[in-house]
Design an enzyme around this catalytic site. Structure first.
Site, mmCIF file in Angstrom:
data_model
loop_
_atom_site.group_PDB
_atom_site.id
_atom_site.type_symbol
_atom_site.label_atom_id
_atom_site.label_comp_id
_atom_site.label_asym_id
_atom_site.label_seq_id
_atom_site.Cartn_x
_atom_site.Cartn_y
_atom_site.Cartn_z
ATOM 1 N N CYS A 167 91.735 -18.966 87.345
ATOM 2 C CA CYS A 167 90.529 -19.848 87.068
ATOM 3 C C CYS A 167 89.300 -19.626 86.392
ATOM 4 C CB CYS A 167 90.255 -20.048 88.790
ATOM 5 S SG CYS A 167 89.535 -21.605 88.926
ATOM 6 N N GLU A 218 96.410 -20.877 92.342
ATOM 7 C CA GLU A 218 95.593 -20.065 92.721
ATOM 8 C C GLU A 218 95.644 -20.333 94.402
ATOM 9 O OE1 GLU A 218 91.040 -20.682 91.851
ATOM 10 O OE2 GLU A 218 90.689 -18.489 92.245
ATOM 11 N N LYS A 252 91.395 -11.149 89.470
ATOM 12 C CA LYS A 252 90.494 -11.969 88.966
ATOM 13 C C LYS A 252 89.184 -11.254 88.212
ATOM 14 C CE LYS A 252 88.389 -16.504 90.076
ATOM 15 N NZ LYS A 252 88.403 -17.523 90.975
HETATM 16 O O1 LIG Z 1 84.914 -22.602 86.888
HETATM 17 C C1 LIG Z 1 84.830 -23.543 87.644
HETATM 18 O O2 LIG Z 1 84.187 -24.530 87.436
HETATM 19 C C2 LIG Z 1 85.662 -23.438 89.041
HETATM 20 C C3 LIG Z 1 86.196 -21.971 89.049
HETATM 21 C C4 LIG Z 1 86.743 -21.848 90.441
HETATM 22 O O3 LIG Z 1 87.255 -22.703 91.121
HETATM 23 C C5 LIG Z 1 87.542 -20.662 90.745
HETATM 24 O O4 LIG Z 1 87.291 -19.611 89.991
HETATM 25 O O5 LIG Z 1 88.193 -20.331 91.746
#
Ligand SMILES: O=C(O)CCC(=O)C(=O)O
Length: 297
Positions: A169, A48, A127
């Site tokens: 993510c 990411e 996303k």
């Molecule tokens: O879900 C998480 O704890 C981290 C998510 C995250 O860092 C993101 O979505 O970029």
């Protein structure tokens, strides 16, 4: 031969050390992708926000324009760099994610581009679930201050192998997305992601193994390397989990690439041994049966 995965495939997750210099990030990514394919990888994944630091204040500065597609080199140097990398390395390349800007609506997205071995764009995932959390004394992060959410599930057909799903993510925390992808025959769920020092420790591996276990598919999570000088300290620990929910390979927190050979036999064997696919009781929970998710082939 497996119905889901036609032949075995080597997956590489590049845990890149990304900094603030976009062109340096792109050329570093290129050398790591080429190294991965010289080691036999067929599918290569970047993390990411692989071309920028991660953080809401950075998104506008690093954002690129992707539409109408294909963008020009000025509009999106990363699009062209990724397409070239895929072509040069002859791999399927899941290009982590980059911040994207839509001039017409003045909206920003966290967007993942996947290319085929000829450098052709195969899919774009924006996303869907934005990372908005507050854990007092630990971490407070609100992507929605800057970003807008995408609104579709992303499934990608790789003709020689089968179907994969790409999400980003925080999307991993929503088992619905993974479940629908698996029910639509994905053999592999890929999440470029950057968990942090709080939730990384607690949930990174757990989420990967849970999505693999629930769906009896392979799962790959690809993080940036940890940089303790940066504003956001990524967890690292890129990993591949198999359909039995075992961690096949895991990076530490430093830059590096991890590899795994994925086989259809492992999926078949898992589903034969624990046959939940034939045991679901949609008569008991009809409102979670597949088909309600907006999905474009
Ligand atoms: O879900 C998480 O704890 C981290 C998510 C995250 O860092 C993101 O979505 O970029």
């Amino acid at each position: 031969m497996s119905k889901l995965l036609k032949k075995s495939v080597k997956l590489a997750l590049v845990q890149l050390a990304a900094g603030s210099d976009k062109s340096a990030n792109l050329s570093r990514a290129r050398s790591k992708v080429l190294e991965a394919t010289s080691n036999g990888a067929n599918i290569v994944v970047l993390p990411e926000c692989f071309n920028s630091p991660y953080g809401t204040k950075y998104f506008p500065k690093y954002a690129e324009t992707l539409l109408p597609s294909p963008p020009t080199k000025e509009q999106s140097p990363s699009f062209h760099a990724l397409s070239e990398m895929a072509k040069e390395s002859k791999s399927y390349l899941v290009g982590g994610s980059i911040p994207e800007y839509w001039a017409e609506t003045k909206k920003y997205y966290n967007t993942s581009l996947t290319f085929d071995p000829n450098g052709k764009l195969l899919a774009t995932h924006r996303k869907v679930h934005l990372f908005d959390i507050d854990i007092p004394g630990k971490i407070s992060f609100h992507e929605s201050e800057v970003l807008s959410p995408g609104n579709k599930l992303t499934l990608i057909d790789l003709p020689e192998y089968g179907r994969i799903a790409v999400a980003i993510c925080y999307d991993i925390r929503f088992p619905e997305l993974a479940m629908i992808a698996a029910r639509k025959d994905a053999f592999l769920l890929l999440y470029p992601g950057a968990f942090n020092m709080t939730t990384g420790k607690l949930h990174w591996e757990l989420q990967a193994r849970a999505r693999a276990m629930d769906n009896q598919v392979y799962v790959g999570l690809c993080s940036p390397a940890r940089d303790m000088q940066a504003d956001y300290n990524a967890w690292g620990h890129s990993m591949v989990v198999d359909p039995m929910a075992e961690v096949v390979v895991e990076a530490d927190e430093k830059e590096g690439t991890v590899y795994a050979e994925l086989t259809g036999e492992k999926i078949e064997e898992t589903r034969k041994g624990i046959p939940i696919y034939g045991q679901r009781r949609f008569d008991v929970y009809p409102d979670v049966s597949a088909g309600k998710v907006k999905y474009e082939e």
